[in-house]
Design a protein around this motif. Structure first.
Motif, mmCIF file in Angstrom:
data_model
loop_
_atom_site.group_PDB
_atom_site.id
_atom_site.type_symbol
_atom_site.label_atom_id
_atom_site.label_comp_id
_atom_site.label_asym_id
_atom_site.label_seq_id
_atom_site.Cartn_x
_atom_site.Cartn_y
_atom_site.Cartn_z
ATOM 1 N N THR A 86 0.829 -1.200 0.000
ATOM 2 C CA THR A 86 0.000 0.000 0.000
ATOM 3 C C THR A 86 0.866 1.254 0.000
ATOM 4 N N LEU A 87 1.870 1.278 0.853
ATOM 5 C CA LEU A 87 2.768 2.430 0.923
ATOM 6 C C LEU A 87 3.537 2.609 -0.381
ATOM 7 N N TRP A 88 4.032 1.512 -0.921
ATOM 8 C CA TRP A 88 4.750 1.578 -2.192
ATOM 9 C C TRP A 88 3.825 2.082 -3.299
ATOM 10 N N GLY A 89 2.591 1.559 -3.307
ATOM 11 C CA GLY A 89 1.637 1.956 -4.324
ATOM 12 C C GLY A 89 1.269 3.429 -4.238
ATOM 13 N N LEU A 90 1.090 3.921 -3.007
ATOM 14 C CA LEU A 90 0.762 5.333 -2.824
ATOM 15 C C LEU A 90 1.910 6.227 -3.289
ATOM 16 N N LEU A 91 3.128 5.841 -2.922
ATOM 17 C CA LEU A 91 4.297 6.623 -3.330
ATOM 18 C C LEU A 91 4.464 6.588 -4.852
ATOM 19 N N GLY A 92 4.363 5.386 -5.425
ATOM 20 C CA GLY A 92 4.483 5.261 -6.876
ATOM 21 C C GLY A 92 3.366 5.986 -7.596
ATOM 22 N N GLY A 93 2.152 5.933 -7.014
ATOM 23 C CA GLY A 93 1.024 6.628 -7.613
ATOM 24 C C GLY A 93 1.208 8.129 -7.592
ATOM 25 N N ILE B 2 -2.315 5.501 -11.497
ATOM 26 C CA ILE B 2 -2.589 4.062 -11.657
ATOM 27 C C ILE B 2 -1.349 3.338 -12.154
ATOM 28 N N ILE B 3 -0.737 3.874 -13.197
ATOM 29 C CA ILE B 3 0.444 3.232 -13.779
ATOM 30 C C ILE B 3 1.605 3.233 -12.792
ATOM 31 N N GLY B 4 1.839 4.381 -12.144
ATOM 32 C CA GLY B 4 2.927 4.466 -11.174
ATOM 33 C C GLY B 4 2.719 3.533 -9.995
ATOM 34 N N GLY B 5 1.480 3.459 -9.492
ATOM 35 C CA GLY B 5 1.182 2.570 -8.374
ATOM 36 C C GLY B 5 1.374 1.112 -8.737
ATOM 37 N N ILE B 6 0.932 0.731 -9.936
ATOM 38 C CA ILE B 6 1.078 -0.662 -10.379
ATOM 39 C C ILE B 6 2.546 -1.020 -10.572
ATOM 40 N N LEU B 7 3.316 -0.119 -11.164
ATOM 41 C CA LEU B 7 4.742 -0.391 -11.370
ATOM 42 C C LEU B 7 5.486 -0.508 -10.041
ATOM 43 N N ALA B 8 5.106 0.347 -9.071
ATOM 44 C CA ALA B 8 5.725 0.264 -7.745
ATOM 45 C C ALA B 8 5.373 -1.058 -7.081
ATOM 46 N N LYS C 35 8.480 -8.205 -7.013
ATOM 47 C CA LYS C 35 9.696 -8.826 -7.549
ATOM 48 C C LYS C 35 10.759 -8.947 -6.466
ATOM 49 N N ILE C 36 10.906 -7.890 -5.682
ATOM 50 C CA ILE C 36 11.920 -7.900 -4.617
ATOM 51 C C ILE C 36 11.581 -8.934 -3.551
ATOM 52 N N GLN C 37 10.306 -9.024 -3.199
ATOM 53 C CA GLN C 37 9.865 -9.919 -2.131
ATOM 54 C C GLN C 37 9.455 -11.305 -2.631
ATOM 55 N N HIS C 38 9.579 -11.536 -3.939
ATOM 56 C CA HIS C 38 9.217 -12.824 -4.552
ATOM 57 C C HIS C 38 7.756 -13.184 -4.263
ATOM 58 N N PRO D 88 3.617 -13.231 -5.762
ATOM 59 C CA PRO D 88 2.852 -13.305 -7.023
ATOM 60 C C PRO D 88 2.163 -11.973 -7.302
ATOM 61 N N PHE D 89 2.625 -11.266 -8.312
ATOM 62 C CA PHE D 89 2.152 -9.902 -8.567
ATOM 63 C C PHE D 89 0.676 -9.855 -8.935
ATOM 64 N N LEU D 90 0.249 -10.644 -9.928
ATOM 65 C CA LEU D 90 -1.132 -10.580 -10.390
ATOM 66 C C LEU D 90 -2.114 -10.965 -9.286
ATOM 67 N N LYS D 91 -1.725 -11.913 -8.458
ATOM 68 C CA LYS D 91 -2.593 -12.324 -7.352
ATOM 69 C C LYS D 91 -2.811 -11.167 -6.388
ATOM 70 N N HIS D 92 -1.765 -10.409 -6.118
ATOM 71 C CA HIS D 92 -1.898 -9.262 -5.225
ATOM 72 C C HIS D 92 -2.636 -8.110 -5.909
#
Length: 256
Positions: A49-56, A92-98, A104-107, A109-113
């Motif tokens: 959530t924090l990463w997504g907010l920052l990236g967003g 949206i794009i920035g949050g998704i990329l973040a 990827k760093i935490q290994h 499943p991206f799509l599941k999350h």
């Protein structure tokens, strides 16, 4: 519509910021509830959530700067205005990329999350557009229709003329998308379906609503607005992901 809701001394409570905060609060509560229900690690959900907010935040600002590049060349002071000027698609794009980077760093499943986050993103957007209504941004074109709304004290929207209520339209639409995604999530176990459904539904709705927008600061790509162009790309990418997921599952089934 009034953006300044309350002033106490040097502190002013703005409707736009309040609705963004309310949206984040309820979106996270929904996210946390569904995460616990489906046995996700809440620690990672909080970090995502924090990463997504920052990236967003970064993505929304960068895309705004891109659409305003000619104006920035003539007036670089625009870059110093952090409080205003954000584009939803950039967020949206920035949050998704973040989120992708974190997974990827935490290994993880991206799509599941992303499936888990999608309904909450739509919910937050619904509240965010109410904030836009209070602030007067993202306003619609002039209209003679019965459902037009008129601003009288806006610093952004034209005052004294009836405008298409695009903020209300997108808010109601976003809340509807949230409900629909929750229903889809209950009825499917296909990884990526909820996330792609969000991207396709929101982009299709946004593409249509853009025809009724009256603000001209969003940039253009040919005959389309920047948001319409991005919407088409996102629909294409999300549809391609669904197709690839389908054929991958069929291939795995044949080789099981």
């Amino acid at each position: 519509m009034q953006n300044k809701l309350l002033t106490i001394g040097p502190v002013t409570l703005y409707g736009y910021g309040l609705m963004i905060a309310i949206g984040i609060f309820f979106a996270y509560r929904l996210l946390e509830y569904r995460a616990r229900k489906h046995q996700f690690d809440v620690k990672h959900i909080s970090s995502l959530t924090l990463w997504g907010l920052l990236g967003g935040f970064i993505g929304a600002k960068l895309l705004y700067w891109i659409t305003q590049f000619p104006n920035i060349i003539s007036n670089p002071r625009i870059l110093l205005n952090i409080g205003e000027g954000y584009v939803v698609y950039g967020g949206i794009i920035g949050g998704i990329l973040a989120g992708l980077l974190y997974c990827k760093i935490q290994h993880l499943p991206f799509l599941k999350h992303l499936d888990l986050f999608a309904p909450s993103i739509a919910l937050a957007q619904g509240f965010g557009r109410i904030g836009c209504l209070l602030a007067g941004c993202c306003y619609g074109a002039e209209t003679n229709s019965w459902f037009g709304i008129t601003f009288h004290h806006s610093d952004i929207a034209p005052n004294g003329v009836a405008l298409v209520p695009t903020q209300i339209m997108e808010s109601v639409f976003s809340f509807g998308v949230c409900i629909l995604l929750l229903l889809v999530a209950k009825r499917t176990k296909k990884v990526g379906l909820v996330a792609c459904a969000y991207l396709i539904l929101y982009s299709a709705g946004r593409f249509i609503i853009e025809f009724f927008r009256g603000d001209i600061i969003r940039g253009e790509v040919g005959i389309l607005s920047t948001s319409q162009f991005i919407a088409l790309l996102i629909v294409l990418i999300a549809s391609l992901i669904l197709i690839l997921q389908k054929y991958q599952n069929q291939w795995m089934g044949k080789n099981a």
